[in-house]
Motif scaffolding. Structure first.
Motif, PDB file in Angstrom:
ATOM      1  N   UNK A 181     -26.798 -34.658 -41.955  1.00  0.00           N
ATOM      2  CA  UNK A 181     -28.038 -34.352 -42.675  1.00  0.00           C
ATOM      3  C   UNK A 181     -29.169 -34.022 -41.736  1.00  0.00           C
ATOM      4  N   UNK A 182     -30.018 -34.994 -41.462  1.00  0.00           N
ATOM      5  CA  UNK A 182     -31.198 -34.757 -40.638  1.00  0.00           C
ATOM      6  C   UNK A 182     -30.824 -34.570 -39.166  1.00  0.00           C
ATOM      7  N   UNK A 183     -31.271 -33.460 -38.598  1.00  0.00           N
ATOM      8  CA  UNK A 183     -30.943 -33.136 -37.212  1.00  0.00           C
ATOM      9  C   UNK A 183     -32.196 -33.112 -36.351  1.00  0.00           C
ATOM     10  N   UNK A 184     -32.063 -33.572 -35.108  1.00  0.00           N
ATOM     11  CA  UNK A 184     -33.135 -33.380 -34.139  1.00  0.00           C
ATOM     12  C   UNK A 184     -33.328 -31.876 -33.935  1.00  0.00           C
ATOM     13  N   UNK A 185     -34.553 -31.484 -33.604  1.00  0.00           N
ATOM     14  CA  UNK A 185     -34.844 -30.064 -33.403  1.00  0.00           C
ATOM     15  C   UNK A 185     -35.063 -29.758 -31.923  1.00  0.00           C
ATOM     16  N   UNK A 186     -34.907 -28.491 -31.584  1.00  0.00           N
ATOM     17  CA  UNK A 186     -35.182 -28.056 -30.221  1.00  0.00           C
ATOM     18  C   UNK A 186     -36.636 -28.330 -29.874  1.00  0.00           C
ATOM     19  N   UNK A 187     -37.525 -28.107 -30.844  1.00  0.00           N
ATOM     20  CA  UNK A 187     -38.959 -28.299 -30.613  1.00  0.00           C
ATOM     21  C   UNK A 187     -39.272 -29.729 -30.210  1.00  0.00           C
ATOM     22  N   UNK A 188     -38.753 -30.698 -30.958  1.00  0.00           N
ATOM     23  CA  UNK A 188     -39.080 -32.085 -30.620  1.00  0.00           C
ATOM     24  C   UNK A 188     -38.381 -32.528 -29.333  1.00  0.00           C
ATOM     25  N   UNK A 189     -37.185 -32.014 -29.065  1.00  0.00           N
ATOM     26  CA  UNK A 189     -36.491 -32.377 -27.828  1.00  0.00           C
ATOM     27  C   UNK A 189     -37.233 -31.847 -26.603  1.00  0.00           C
ATOM     28  N   UNK A 190     -37.707 -30.602 -26.667  1.00  0.00           N
ATOM     29  CA  UNK A 190     -38.400 -30.027 -25.501  1.00  0.00           C
ATOM     30  C   UNK A 190     -39.789 -30.639 -25.322  1.00  0.00           C
ATOM     31  N   UNK A 191     -40.450 -30.970 -26.424  1.00  0.00           N
ATOM     32  CA  UNK A 191     -41.734 -31.684 -26.316  1.00  0.00           C
ATOM     33  C   UNK A 191     -41.516 -33.023 -25.615  1.00  0.00           C
ATOM     34  N   UNK A 192     -40.516 -33.738 -26.051  1.00  0.00           N
ATOM     35  CA  UNK A 192     -40.239 -35.088 -25.555  1.00  0.00           C
ATOM     36  C   UNK A 192     -39.821 -35.071 -24.085  1.00  0.00           C
ATOM     37  N   UNK A 193     -38.833 -34.253 -23.741  1.00  0.00           N
ATOM     38  CA  UNK A 193     -38.333 -34.211 -22.368  1.00  0.00           C
ATOM     39  C   UNK A 193     -39.352 -33.545 -21.442  1.00  0.00           C
TER      40      UNK A 193
END
Length: 420
Positions: A181-193
């Motif tokens: 269902x709910x997936x992590x996004x590229x946007x939040x992963x790149x913001x975070x890392x």
């Protein structure tokens, strides 16, 4: 590895400081999670991370690791430490016991899985608790503040990761492991890392929500394994410039042939927990996935596998008394009260449990391309001047770009617990 080899003896000299302080007079191959992560990249392998809810998992996995010459992580989640016989206080001692029994030679790390942070108060509590855990011999930590909104997750992770010794392995998480269902996004992963990079925080692994589930998949209620490898690859490619790879959680129940493709998608760490619990309980399992098979709405105990039928019946009775469904994931919480009874089972039962754990671990080493990866660890450590495994990476982002205002805004508490 051959304990008497030059490579292994050099490895022993460059173990992390906490390991040298505790176990410097032993030949236990307990190394930094940083070195194991680097070896996964060097050897193009995935590192098996086995959750040791019962100490027998440690014995079987270390035996398999030595036989396959594979680097491995033995891990325990913060929540597991509250309901299992294995704890942060005794895991290193069990590892030493079982490593000594086989004459050492296994190359492994001890990893704190899912160290959950759900508030600023948790951050402050973690300072003392993680200090104690590190001082007990752990060589890698997974900070999991994914329960929080994206900026708060970043800020909490930054605070704790910046405080931990940089020579120890580091895993971080964005997007709780909730299942399909709910997936992590590229946007939040790149913001975070990217934000962590701007603060000189250099994780080895990023755990994401990509469709996996902790525990057993129950087809009777529509649950099916569904790791989204397309999204995984998108995120892996986006964070690769930071030297970060993907930690895949919730592998129990995933076909081994699918696991063997994970390397193509940027996955370099694979967590397996419930499968090993199924082994020592002796629950009927799908031989290709390790998923528990339920029949008539209940787990099925196989008499010739795992613990004795008599002990299993006591566990079922305890579960019934607590109101647990007989196919409940809450059976993991019966590990603590029955740990000593499991360890006290007759030797032939202990042997069959350890043998089957070793067999499954060996299958994962093969599927993950990890056979021989212990040599890569030794090579990496030999190239260093001393014990310090802190990664040599560059800051490529600016702190001013990673604020609460620029955060994607994902995450947040839905009231459920996804810690292990």
């Amino acid at each position: 590895m051959d304990v008497k080899s030059k490579a292994y003896q050099e490895l022993l000299k460059k173990r992390p400081l906490n390991v040298q302080a505790l176990f410097g007079n032993t030949d236990m191959g307990l190394v930094s999670g940083r070195d194991i992560a680097a070896a996964a990249n060097k050897a193009d392998a995935i590192i098996l991370a086995a959750n040791a809810r019962n100490p027998l998992v440690i014995k079987g996995v270390l035996r398999a690791a030595k036989k396959a010459n594979a680097a491995v992580l033995i891990e325990l989640a913060k929540s597991e430490a509250t309901y299992c016989g294995s704890t942060f206080d005794n895991l290193a001692d069990y590892a030493l016991k079982y490593s000594e029994e086989m004459g050492h030679g296994a190359v492994f790390g001890l990893h704190v899985d899912h160290y959950a942070i759900k508030s600023q108060a948790d951050v402050l509590k973690a300072v003392g608790h993680l200090s104690k855990i590190v001082n007990s011999g752990f060589t890698s930590v997974a900070i999991d503040a994914s329960h929080l909104e994206d900026y708060d997750n970043f800020a909490a992770t930054r605070a704790l990761a910046g405080w931990l010794p940089t020579e120890l392995g580091l895993e971080v998480e964005v997007g709780e492991i909730k299942g399909p269902g709910e997936l992590s996004t590229v946007e939040e992963a790149t913001y975070y890392i990217g934000g962590l990079n701007s603060w000189e925080i250099f994780p080895d692994y990023l755990a994401i929500s990509n469709g996996s589930l902790h525990g057993t998949y129950d087809p009777a209620v529509g649950q099916m394994e569904g790791i989204d490898l397309t999204r995984t690859k998108e995120i892996a490619d986006a964070i690769a410039p930071y030297g970060v790879t993907i930690a895949q959680h919730g592998i129990s129940g995933t076909p081994l042939d699918k696991c063997s493709t994970f390397l193509k998608y940027g996955i370099r760490k694979g967590n397996v927990a419930t499968l090993f619990q199924n082994v020592y309980y002796g629950i009927k399992m799908d031989p290709n996935t390790g998923n528990a098979i339920t029949e008539g709405g209940t787990y099925t105990k196989e008499a010739d596998r795992g613990i004795s039928v008599d002990l299993w019946n006591k566990i079922v009775a305890a579960g019934d008394e607590k109101g647990m469904s007989r196919k409940s994931g809450d059976y993991k919480k019966l590990n603590l009260p029955f740990c000593d009874m499991i360890l006290a089972e007759p030797q032939p039962i202990i042997d069959r449990i350890v043998d089957e754990i070793e067999w499954w671990a060996g299958r994962f080493f093969k599927a993950f391309g990890a056979e021989g990866s212990a040599d890569a660890v030794a090579e990496i450590m030999a190239a260093r001047v001393d014990h310090n495994a802190a990664p040599d990476r560059k800051v490529i982002q600016e702190r001013k770009n990673y604020t609460a205002a620029t955060a994607p805004g994902k995450g947040g508490n839905d009231g459920k617990n996804y810690d292990d």
